[in-house]
Design an enzyme around this catalytic site. Structure first.
Site, short mmCIF file in Angstrom:
data_model
loop_
_atom_site.label_atom_id
_atom_site.label_comp_id
_atom_site.label_asym_id
_atom_site.label_seq_id
_atom_site.Cartn_x
_atom_site.Cartn_y
_atom_site.Cartn_z
CD GLU A 181 -2.61 -1.50 2.53
OE1 GLU A 181 -2.59 -0.46 3.36
OE2 GLU A 181 -3.26 -2.49 2.66
CD GLU A 286 -3.97 -7.97 1.72
OE1 GLU A 286 -4.91 -7.32 2.18
OE2 GLU A 286 -2.82 -7.47 1.48
#
Ligand code: G3I
Length: 375
Positions: A181, A286
């Site tokens: 991220e 994910e």
């Protein structure tokens, strides 16, 4: 899943079992040999996601593996080993967990206990392991967040961290989320990034590649699966990394989605394709599908959820560049989303809180079975 849902899913399983036996669907329509074979694979109790995934050569991952149930709940490990081809520790390899101290300057600064246990379990279960994650803006240890390191010292901290961990698991972790991220933070707010600046990304990839040249190295981002400003920034960043000669093998699309905000399938496919055109792989790293974001019956929510899981599975199967799909958690019982959304009713995964397969599980299985019969 309440009693009514359980009965419905049991009836579904029974009907499909009869279909598989008789070659007739629930309306009595005769199925083709191919359709009958698909039904047998979808509903066959001894046919697992893992066995089908192996046939088509795609990785079906159990991501976000929680440390406490890993030790305490025997059913947790059982379902992971039975249904999945890879495992991603949810927290065991994060900076704050695996590197909690900085006062020895040697391996005593590290805590490999949980990561080692998950590696050993995965290897004993003949599963692959995705490493998660080497550098992130969250779950860092206090000594790092509050240390007054200068740029040279921060680079040294990050290099020691990455080299120590990646070399420890050399040839055992098949892919690493090297940076996690990186677009979801403003660099000014986080010491390790503030101190080093955006160059931390190429440096992290270099350190990881030198520590284990065989590992696939991924840039893992959230909410960057559709074609939009954020995924364009990911695309631009990885293009720049490749132009700089950085060894990067793929992009992780986390795929945390919901019934209210489902992925745009056409855009996801195009996004995967453009990354593939750079020579990169794509992992769905994910995936979970939040259910409690629309007002509808549980049955309807689970059917809508199943369609999203099935659709993304098909996109990944259709796009050669996509070689792995991992959910973030395996059972609704331990999903991080219950805590995150403060909603105990969240049912984001393939198995319910009692480890019963949900419509989403069968939807994923069906898409893979449909691919198996085409082989
Ligand atoms: O280990 C401590 C425990 O000692 C303490 O008693 C307990 C109560 O405070 O907290 C425990 O730590 C928690 C940790 O999970 C382990 O359970 C942290 O508070 C909690 O914040 C942490 O949540 C993790 C979250 O990342 C942190 O942002 C989730 O488990 C994990 O699934 C989640 O995963 C992230 C990926 O790494 C990156 N992508 C997004 C995804 C969801 O946020």
């Amino acid at each position: 899943m309440d009693r009514r849902q359980f009965l419905l899913s049991s009836v579904g399983a029974l009907v499909s079992a009869v279909t598989a036996k008789t070659g007739l669907d629930w309306r009595g329509k005769r199925l083709s040999a191919q359709e009958t074979r698909i039904e047998e694979m979808v509903r066959g109790p001894s046919i697992t996601l893992r066995s089908l995934a192996d046939k088509v050569g795609i990785d079906i991952g159990a991501g976000g593996i929680n440390t406490v149930p890993f030790y305490k709940d025997p059913d947790y490990k059982k379902i992971i080993a039975r249904e999945f081809t890879s495992l991603t520790p949810g927290n065991a390899m994060k900076f704050g967990v695996i590197h909690p101290r900085n006062n020895y300057g040697d391996e005593r600064d590290y805590n490999f206990e949980h990561a080692d246990a998950m590696l050993e379990f995965a290897e004993a279960s003949k599963m692959k392991v995705r490493g998660h994650t080497l550098v992130w803006h969250m779950q860092n240890p206090r000594w790092l967040d509050q240390g007054n390191f200068d740029r040279r010292e921060l680079i040294q901290v990050m290099e020691d961290h990455i080299r120590t961990i990646v070399s420890r698991y050399k040839d055992r972790v098949f892919a690493w989320d090297v940076v996690n991220e990186p677009l979801t933070i403003n660099h000014e707010s986080i010491p390790i990034f503030q101190g080093i600046g955006p160059e931390y990304i190429p440096l992290a990839f270099r350190f990881a590649h030198e520590a284990d040249p065989s590992a696939l190295l991924f840039y893992n981002e959230t909410q960057a699966h559709n074609l939009d400003e954020k995924s364009n920034m990911v695309y631009e960043q990885v293009c720049n990394l490749l132009d700089e000669g950085v060894t990067i093998h793929g992009v992780g699309m986390q795929m945390h989605v919901s019934l209210r905000y489902p992925p745009n399938l056409v855009q996801v496919a195009k996004n995967m394709r453009r990354l593939g055109n750079l020579g990169l792989k794509v992992h769905v790293t994910e995936m979970d599908v939040k259910t409690e974001t629309i007002d509808s019956s549980t049955e309807d929510k689970l059917e809508k959820q199943a369609k999203i899981y099935g659709d993304i599975t098909k996109v990944c199967l259709d796009e050669e560049v996509c070689t792995s799909i991992a959910t973030w958690g395996v059972t609704d019982r331990y999903s991080w989303l219950k805590e995150f959304t403060k909603n105990p009713e969240e049912k984001p995964l393939l198995f319910d809180a009692d480890y019963r397969a949900k419509p989403s599980y069968y939807a994923v299985k069906r898409k893979i079975a449909e691919r198996v019969v085409k082989i």
